[in-house]
Write a protein that holds these residues in place. Structure first.
Motif, PDB file in Angstrom:
ATOM      1  N   LEU A 151       0.827  -1.208   0.000  1.00 28.17           N
ATOM      2  CA  LEU A 151       0.000   0.000   0.000  1.00 28.17           C
ATOM      3  C   LEU A 151       0.861   1.257   0.000  1.00 28.17           C
ATOM      4  CD1 LEU A 151      -2.534  -1.219   2.693  1.00 28.17           C
ATOM      5  CD2 LEU A 151      -3.046  -0.887   0.264  1.00 28.17           C
ATOM      6  N   LYS A 152       0.479   2.199  -0.842  1.00 30.42           N
ATOM      7  CA  LYS A 152       1.211   3.472  -0.907  1.00 30.42           C
ATOM      8  C   LYS A 152       0.210   4.624  -0.848  1.00 30.42           C
ATOM      9  CE  LYS A 152       5.582   2.694  -3.130  1.00 30.42           C
ATOM     10  NZ  LYS A 152       5.795   1.699  -4.171  1.00 30.42           N
ATOM     11  N   CYS A 153       0.704   5.744  -0.331  1.00 30.71           N
ATOM     12  CA  CYS A 153      -0.152   6.932  -0.281  1.00 30.71           C
ATOM     13  C   CYS A 153      -0.309   7.471  -1.707  1.00 30.71           C
ATOM     14  CB  CYS A 153       0.488   7.986   0.619  1.00 30.71           C
ATOM     15  SG  CYS A 153      -0.370   9.552   0.606  1.00 30.71           S
ATOM     16  N   PHE A 154      -1.560   7.629  -2.148  1.00 25.85           N
ATOM     17  CA  PHE A 154      -1.760   8.150  -3.513  1.00 25.85           C
ATOM     18  C   PHE A 154      -2.332   9.567  -3.522  1.00 25.85           C
ATOM     19  CE2 PHE A 154      -6.375   7.884  -3.983  1.00 25.85           C
ATOM     20  CZ  PHE A 154      -6.747   6.928  -3.041  1.00 25.85           C
ATOM     21  N   ALA A 155      -2.854   9.997  -2.381  1.00 31.21           N
ATOM     22  CA  ALA A 155      -3.429  11.360  -2.343  1.00 31.21           C
ATOM     23  C   ALA A 155      -3.332  11.893  -0.933  1.00 31.21           C
ATOM     24  CB  ALA A 155      -4.888  11.324  -2.778  1.00 31.21           C
TER      25      ALA A 155
END
Ligand SMILES: Cc1ncc(C[n+]2csc(CCOP(=O)(O)OP(=O)(O)OP(=O)(O)O)c2C)c(N)n1
Length: 244
Positions: A151-155
């Motif tokens: 999981l990665k921060c997208f916003a």
């Protein structure tokens, strides 16, 4: 018996109280609406918060309408709520409902991780990739589980929110100003999961009438506009999947 009482009090009851469903209708707040709101509502305060939203590179969560975010250091997962039999018997989506959205909110980190694993494993399974089961420690501050689940921060953005309560029981109106230049209002009612959503929709309808909301178009939320402006590929994928 004693053991089951302890389990009910300390394990099951707290989780039951956490299962809330948020029913809400967004609107664009005009000068006229603001005047009515300031006259008829009670301002209960202003606060600001920074949100970070997370997903896999393939948008596995958001393509299933699951929204994982960290707000001021706390984790929250918004999950879609499927229509129950009573709603279906009522003829499916009513006009009031078409303007509203409803999501179940999970705030317990272990439950969030379990649900996220479930949702991403389904995708991993179908693509025959390796499944990662070790999610690492489970504290609010420790974020190693994110990389374990790809999981990665997208916003991320900051919102200034002014909140009002209306006369109707449990109706809250929020006026949001996002730092990327979008203002949106929402009328919100929280119900306990399994409770009749119809009464929440009625309360929202009455509040909307009181405020003088016109138009029957669903108004985009902050994320819709953020994605449209900053992440067009992600936005397009969600539009194609009828999530936005
Ligand atoms: C109108 C609309 N908005 C959002 C979505 C999907 N979605 C995108 S991001 C997202 C998660 C949060 O969205 P939203 O409720 O708009 O944010 P916010 O008001 O800051 O949260 P709150 O403080 O009320 O908990 C969802 C459900 C949708 N399907 N339709």
């Amino acid at each position: 018996w004693e053991q089951s009482c302890i389990e009910t009090c300390f394990l099951i009851l707290p989780k039951m109280f956490q299962m809330s469903v948020e029913v809400e209708r967004k609107f664009i707040c005009t000068e006229e609406i603001l005047k009515v709101l300031e006259k008829t509502g009670v301002c209960v305060g202003q606060r600001d918060f920074h949100d970070q939203y997370f997903d896999t590179a393939n948008f596995d969560l958001t393509l299933q309408d699951f929204w994982l975010r960290n707000r001021k250091g706390s984790w929250e997962l918004k999950c879609p709520v499927t229509m129950n039999k009573a709603d279906q018997a009522n003829g499916g989506q009513s006009k009031a409902e078409a303007l509203c959205s409803r999501y179940r909110e999970i705030i317990d980190l272990t439950d969030i991780q379990q649900k996220v694993r479930e949702k991403t494993d389904e995708v991993v399974d179908s693509q025959s990739r390796t499944i990662t089961t070790d999610d690492g420690p489970k504290t609010q501050e420790d974020e190693t589980w994110l990389s374990g689940m790809n999981l990665k921060c997208f916003a991320e953005f900051t919102t200034v929110r002014r909140s009002f309560t209306l006369e109707e029981d449990g109706v809250q109106v929020d006026l949001d100003q996002a730092d990327f230049g979008y203002n949106v209002g929402e009328i919100e009612v929280l119900v306990t999961e399994g409770e009749d959503v119809q009464s929440a929709l009625e309360k929202i309808g009455k509040a909307a009438q009181k405020l003088g909301l016109t138009g029957n178009q669903k108004i985009p939320g902050k994320m819709d506009i953020y994605l449209q402006r900053h992440l067009p590929k992600h936005y397009e994928a969600l539009m194609m999947a009828h999530i936005l």
